[in-house]
Design a protein around this motif. Sequence first.
Motif, PDB file in Angstrom:
ATOM      1  N   THR A   1       0.838  -1.207   0.000  1.00 49.06           N
ATOM      2  CA  THR A   1       0.000   0.000   0.000  1.00 49.06           C
ATOM      3  C   THR A   1       0.870   1.254   0.000  1.00 49.06           C
ATOM      4  OG1 THR A   1      -1.755  -1.174   1.161  1.00 49.06           O
ATOM      5  CG2 THR A   1      -1.824   1.227   1.252  1.00 49.06           C
TER       6      THR A   1
ATOM      7  N   HIS B   1       2.454   1.904  -3.321  1.00 48.91           N
ATOM      8  CA  HIS B   1       1.467   2.425  -4.267  1.00 48.91           C
ATOM      9  C   HIS B   1       1.180   3.906  -3.988  1.00 48.91           C
ATOM     10  CE1 HIS B   1      -2.638   2.889  -6.015  1.00 48.91           C
ATOM     11  NE2 HIS B   1      -2.021   2.283  -7.014  1.00 48.91           N
TER      12      HIS B   1
ATOM     13  N   ASN C   1       3.685   6.192  -5.424  1.00 47.99           N
ATOM     14  CA  ASN C   1       3.825   6.049  -6.878  1.00 47.99           C
ATOM     15  C   ASN C   1       5.086   5.285  -7.273  1.00 47.99           C
ATOM     16  OD1 ASN C   1       1.399   7.445  -7.601  1.00 47.99           O
ATOM     17  ND2 ASN C   1       2.437   9.327  -6.984  1.00 47.99           N
TER      18      ASN C   1
ATOM     19  N   LYS D   1       2.540   0.335  -9.663  1.00 49.03           N
ATOM     20  CA  LYS D   1       1.220   0.551 -10.254  1.00 49.03           C
ATOM     21  C   LYS D   1       0.144  -0.182  -9.457  1.00 49.03           C
ATOM     22  CE  LYS D   1       3.241  -0.538 -14.213  1.00 49.03           C
ATOM     23  NZ  LYS D   1       3.484  -1.070 -15.532  1.00 49.03           N
ATOM     24  N   SER D   2       0.506  -1.361  -8.922  1.00 51.53           N
ATOM     25  CA  SER D   2      -0.485  -2.185  -8.219  1.00 51.53           C
ATOM     26  C   SER D   2       0.047  -2.629  -6.861  1.00 51.53           C
ATOM     27  CB  SER D   2      -0.814  -3.432  -9.062  1.00 51.53           C
ATOM     28  OG  SER D   2      -1.501  -4.390  -8.287  1.00 51.53           O
ATOM     29  N   GLU D   3      -0.630  -2.176  -5.809  1.00 48.93           N
ATOM     30  CA  GLU D   3      -0.203  -2.591  -4.468  1.00 48.93           C
ATOM     31  C   GLU D   3      -0.384  -4.088  -4.292  1.00 48.93           C
ATOM     32  OE1 GLU D   3      -3.385  -1.503  -1.204  1.00 48.93           O
ATOM     33  OE2 GLU D   3      -3.283   0.123  -2.667  1.00 48.93           O
ATOM     34  N   LYS D   4      -1.445  -4.647  -4.895  1.00 49.62           N
ATOM     35  CA  LYS D   4      -1.725  -6.075  -4.777  1.00 49.62           C
ATOM     36  C   LYS D   4      -0.639  -6.908  -5.467  1.00 49.62           C
ATOM     37  CE  LYS D   4      -5.482  -9.376  -5.284  1.00 49.62           C
ATOM     38  NZ  LYS D   4      -6.840  -9.598  -5.756  1.00 49.62           N
ATOM     39  N   ALA D   5      -0.231  -6.504  -6.659  1.00 48.26           N
ATOM     40  CA  ALA D   5       0.810  -7.239  -7.386  1.00 48.26           C
ATOM     41  C   ALA D   5       2.147  -7.159  -6.646  1.00 48.26           C
ATOM     42  CB  ALA D   5       0.956  -6.692  -8.805  1.00 48.26           C
TER      43      ALA D   5
ATOM     44  N   LYS E   1       1.967  -9.396  -3.585  1.00 48.51           N
ATOM     45  CA  LYS E   1       2.108 -10.801  -3.985  1.00 48.51           C
ATOM     46  C   LYS E   1       3.570 -11.135  -4.301  1.00 48.51           C
ATOM     47  CE  LYS E   1      -2.487 -11.845  -5.720  1.00 48.51           C
ATOM     48  NZ  LYS E   1      -3.295 -12.200  -6.896  1.00 48.51           N
TER      49      LYS E   1
ATOM     50  N   ASN F   1       9.559  -6.903  -9.867  1.00 51.90           N
ATOM     51  CA  ASN F   1       8.182  -7.076 -10.286  1.00 51.90           C
ATOM     52  C   ASN F   1       7.854  -6.095 -11.408  1.00 51.90           C
ATOM     53  OD1 ASN F   1       5.166  -6.857 -10.109  1.00 51.90           O
ATOM     54  ND2 ASN F   1       5.484  -8.279  -8.406  1.00 51.90           N
TER      55      ASN F   1
ATOM     56  N   THR G   1       5.215  -4.538 -11.900  1.00 51.24           N
ATOM     57  CA  THR G   1       4.378  -3.430 -11.432  1.00 51.24           C
ATOM     58  C   THR G   1       5.202  -2.234 -10.957  1.00 51.24           C
ATOM     59  OG1 THR G   1       2.406  -2.876 -10.150  1.00 51.24           O
ATOM     60  CG2 THR G   1       4.115  -4.124  -9.011  1.00 51.24           C
TER      61      THR G   1
END
Length: 154
Positions: free
Chosen positions: A29, A32, A35, A38-42, A45, A69, A71
């Motif tokens: 989080t 993200h 900045n 791009k994706s906190e979830k990716a 993971k 990653n 992202t």
Amino acid sequence: MMDDMFSLDNITFDSNATTKDEALKFIGTFAHEQNIVKSEKAFYKGLKKREKEVTTGFKDGIAIPHCKNKTVIKPSIMVIKFNHPIEWESMDDKSVSLAFSLAIPEGENQQHLKVLSNISRALIDDVFTRAILKTTDKEEMYKLIKDKLMTEDN
């Protein structure tokens, strides 16, 4: 190189995480919000996947969660100071109260290894480690890390 990856904004002292999983979600989080990804979830993971390979719990209450990653928008070093010590399966079995988290774009292997090596070398210095664990001031934390990593980077 390190200069571009670390800023005062990449430090936070306000994580209420109490488990490693909560800490990794918080880092996702935070990355993200800054900045960095791009994706906190990716990113979360990716951190979790890396953690399954081998613990990133270092020693003396410090962890270095990291991942490469797709992202990741910009390579970054983040520093998160936790309000509560977190069980992390560290090399010395101590709970973690501070994390250096690395966000590296996929395919940037050399940069990833160099940054990880510089941070690991810096953390061998007991005086430096005690200082960053003790401080509760964001600006002081930034200066301590910046001074140390810029020295290690050369």
